[in-house]
Design an enzyme around this catalytic site. Structure first.
Site, short mmCIF file in Angstrom:
data_model
loop_
_atom_site.label_atom_id
_atom_site.label_comp_id
_atom_site.label_asym_id
_atom_site.label_seq_id
_atom_site.Cartn_x
_atom_site.Cartn_y
_atom_site.Cartn_z
N GLY A 124 -26.33 20.49 30.22
CA GLY A 124 -26.95 20.96 31.55
C GLY A 124 -27.78 22.05 31.26
CG ASP A 178 -23.05 17.17 29.52
OD1 ASP A 178 -23.12 16.00 30.17
OD2 ASP A 178 -23.32 18.01 29.67
CG ASP A 227 -14.95 12.09 32.66
OD1 ASP A 227 -14.65 13.39 32.43
OD2 ASP A 227 -14.93 11.27 33.41
CB VAL A 228 -14.08 17.32 29.77
CG1 VAL A 228 -15.29 17.53 28.64
CG2 VAL A 228 -14.79 17.84 31.16
CB SER A 238 -18.72 21.46 37.29
OG SER A 238 -19.00 21.16 38.81
CE1 TYR A 258 -20.20 23.34 41.49
CE2 TYR A 258 -20.98 24.81 43.16
CZ TYR A 258 -20.73 24.35 41.90
OH TYR A 258 -21.37 25.20 40.97
CE1 TYR A 265 -2.72 25.18 32.80
CE2 TYR A 265 -2.31 25.40 30.16
CZ TYR A 265 -2.37 24.78 31.49
OH TYR A 265 -1.93 23.50 31.57
CB THR A 280 -28.49 31.03 37.13
OG1 THR A 280 -27.37 31.85 37.12
CG2 THR A 280 -29.07 31.23 35.86
NE ARG A 307 -29.28 23.83 40.83
CZ ARG A 307 -28.54 23.89 39.83
NH1 ARG A 307 -27.50 24.77 39.80
NH2 ARG A 307 -28.41 22.96 38.81
N1 NAD Z 1 -27.07 27.08 37.97
C1 NAD Z 1 -26.37 27.80 38.98
O1 NAD Z 1 -26.96 28.62 39.55
C2 NAD Z 1 -24.83 27.89 38.79
C3 NAD Z 1 -24.31 28.47 39.95
C4 NAD Z 1 -23.02 28.57 39.97
C5 NAD Z 1 -22.16 28.06 39.07
N2 NAD Z 1 -22.80 27.45 38.30
C6 NAD Z 1 -21.78 26.58 37.20
O2 NAD Z 1 -22.32 26.61 35.98
C7 NAD Z 1 -22.03 25.43 35.26
C8 NAD Z 1 -23.23 24.86 34.71
O3 NAD Z 1 -24.16 24.66 35.92
P1 NAD Z 1 -25.74 23.94 35.50
O4 NAD Z 1 -26.55 24.71 36.66
O5 NAD Z 1 -26.12 24.03 34.28
O6 NAD Z 1 -25.30 22.67 36.13
P2 NAD Z 1 -25.89 21.17 35.20
O7 NAD Z 1 -25.41 20.00 36.20
O8 NAD Z 1 -27.34 21.18 34.72
O9 NAD Z 1 -24.79 21.01 34.17
C9 NAD Z 1 -23.45 20.58 34.23
C10 NAD Z 1 -23.42 19.71 33.06
O10 NAD Z 1 -21.88 18.97 33.08
C11 NAD Z 1 -21.93 17.82 32.82
N3 NAD Z 1 -20.75 17.05 33.17
C12 NAD Z 1 -20.47 17.22 34.71
N4 NAD Z 1 -19.17 16.35 34.66
C13 NAD Z 1 -18.67 16.30 33.49
C14 NAD Z 1 -17.56 15.60 32.92
N5 NAD Z 1 -16.76 15.20 33.66
N6 NAD Z 1 -17.37 15.55 31.48
C15 NAD Z 1 -18.43 16.04 30.69
N7 NAD Z 1 -19.58 16.65 31.36
C16 NAD Z 1 -19.57 16.63 32.86
C17 NAD Z 1 -23.32 17.32 33.33
O11 NAD Z 1 -23.72 16.04 32.62
C18 NAD Z 1 -24.20 18.60 33.01
O12 NAD Z 1 -24.96 18.36 31.80
C19 NAD Z 1 -21.48 24.56 36.39
O13 NAD Z 1 -19.97 24.78 36.24
C20 NAD Z 1 -21.70 25.33 37.59
O14 NAD Z 1 -20.58 24.96 38.62
C21 NAD Z 1 -23.96 27.12 38.22
#
Ligand code: NAD
Length: 316
Positions: free
Chosen positions: A10, A31, A56-57, A73, A143, A157, A173, A184
């Site tokens: 991601g 991923d 899938d985790v 996620s 979410y 935990y 971010t 976004r």
């Molecule tokens: N980008 C932001 O501004 C932001 C803000 C708050 C929180 N976050 C958190 O940071 C983390 C990364 O966010 P991001 O912006 O890179 O999002 P993103 O969607 O680009 O990356 C998330 C990755 O998780 C993978 N994924 C989803 N479900 C999965 C599963 N069941 N098994 C394996 N892989 C799975 C997706 O394919 C993706 O590559 C997330 O947990 C998100 O909630 C991000």
């Protein structure tokens, strides 16, 4: 160290993988690519310290790790509203699976939660001890509430098994490798400005946001995981500089040299009015604060988006 990064393909996960590889760790990236992309990790495949597993985790799998960054996620409104059940499951069942593995392997664990855990906050700026103001049944609840449950699991935990865990609440971010049309604010505005299309603001533009460049965030994640005395702690990581959505739109039009206009559409349901982290705790305990200026970060992001939009030269 042997380090697992869930969601490593991601946006943020790919930068975490890059940073860990730079530091000489063995990285296992797991991923499903549901919202991530092969493109984000393509450069790592020649590195013998990098392994990718499409999995899938929420489902068990065998691996060895001394530290786990659990970042999997969907994270954008489009991503989680299109995949609400998957989002709930990865933050609940997926977090449980990863915590169980961390417990068995005595691995360090970091859970990436979100500023959305505060919902549409009634306190500004948000401190880690604020419990939030969340609609548990609205379209964002898949979410917000699943992230809150993931936090609860992580803390149990820590309490029940003395697992070396921490929670990071990430605030908006941005940077290279983000998805272009994920709903976004920054990706939307940049994509629209680079195409000289009107920038869409939901609401009247007076809502405020604070945005953190991805390299700053990754530095914070490293410190939250590896600094001593961080187990059992929750950290807000984000930028404290607050601007209105209208100001962001105007800045991006300027930095893209675009001739775009701005159009206003009705606000999205449960979209918070204000978002700004209180990062006193990260400053004090991690010695962390963002350093990349809004202009510098936006310019780097715009340059990356420019390379990603096909046939841009014919549009401009
Ligand atoms: N980008 C932001 O501004 C932001 C803000 C708050 C929180 N976050 C958190 O940071 C983390 C990364 O966010 P991001 O912006 O890179 O999002 P993103 O969607 O680009 O990356 C998330 C990755 O998780 C993978 N994924 C989803 N479900 C999965 C599963 N069941 N098994 C394996 N892989 C799975 C997706 O394919 C993706 O590559 C997330 O947990 C998100 O909630 C991000």
């Amino acid at each position: 160290m042997k380090i697992l990064v869930t969601g490593g393909a991601g946006f943020i996960g790919s930068h975490v993988c890059a940073r860990l590889l730079e530091e000489g760790h063995d990285v296992l990236c797991v991923d499903t690519l549901i919202t991530g992309s092969e493109r984000n990790i393509a450069a790592f495949h020649t590195d013998s310290h990098f392994t990718f597993l499409k999995h899938d985790v929420t489902q068990p799998f065998e691996f060895e790790a001394e530290a786990i960054f659990h970042m999997a996620s969907p994270a954008s409104p489009v991503g989680y509203m299109e995949n609400p059940i998957e989002t709930i499951l990865v933050n609940s069942q997926g977090t449980y699976q990863m915590l169980e593995q961390a417990r068995k392997q005595k691995a360090m664990f970091l859970y990436t939660s979100t500023s959305e855990a505060y919902g549409d906050p009634l306190e500004h700026p948000q401190r880690e001890d604020y419990w939030g103001h969340v609609n548990p049944v609205g379209p964002r609840a898949c979410y917000d509430e699943s992230k809150r449950l993931g936090e609860t699991l992580t803390m149990e935990y820590y309490r029940q098994f003395q697992l070396n865990t921490r929670i990071v609440r990430i605030f908006n971010t941005y940077g290279p490798n983000s998805q272009m049309e994920d709903g976004r604010m920054i990706p939307n505005f940049i994509t629209q400005a680079l195409k000289n299309e009107p920038l869409t603001i939901y609401g009247d533009g007076s809502k405020t946001r604070s945005i953190c460049y991805v390299s700053d965030l990754v530095e914070g994640l490293m410190r939250a995981m590896f600094k001593p005395h961080t187990a059992g702690e929750i950290f807000n990581l984000g930028n404290t500089e607050e601007h209105t959505v209208l100001e962001f739109a105007q800045t991006i039009i300027k930095l893209c040299n675009a001739s775009s206009s701005i159009v206003f559409e009705s606000s999205r349901i449960d979209d918070p009015e204000r978002r700004r982290p209180d990062i006193t705790k990260a400053r004090t305990m991690l010695g962390w604060e963002p350093h990349v200026s809004k202009e510098e970060g936006l310019l780097q992001t715009i340059e990356w988006f420019r390379t990603q939009i096909p046939n841009l030269s014919t549009v401009l």
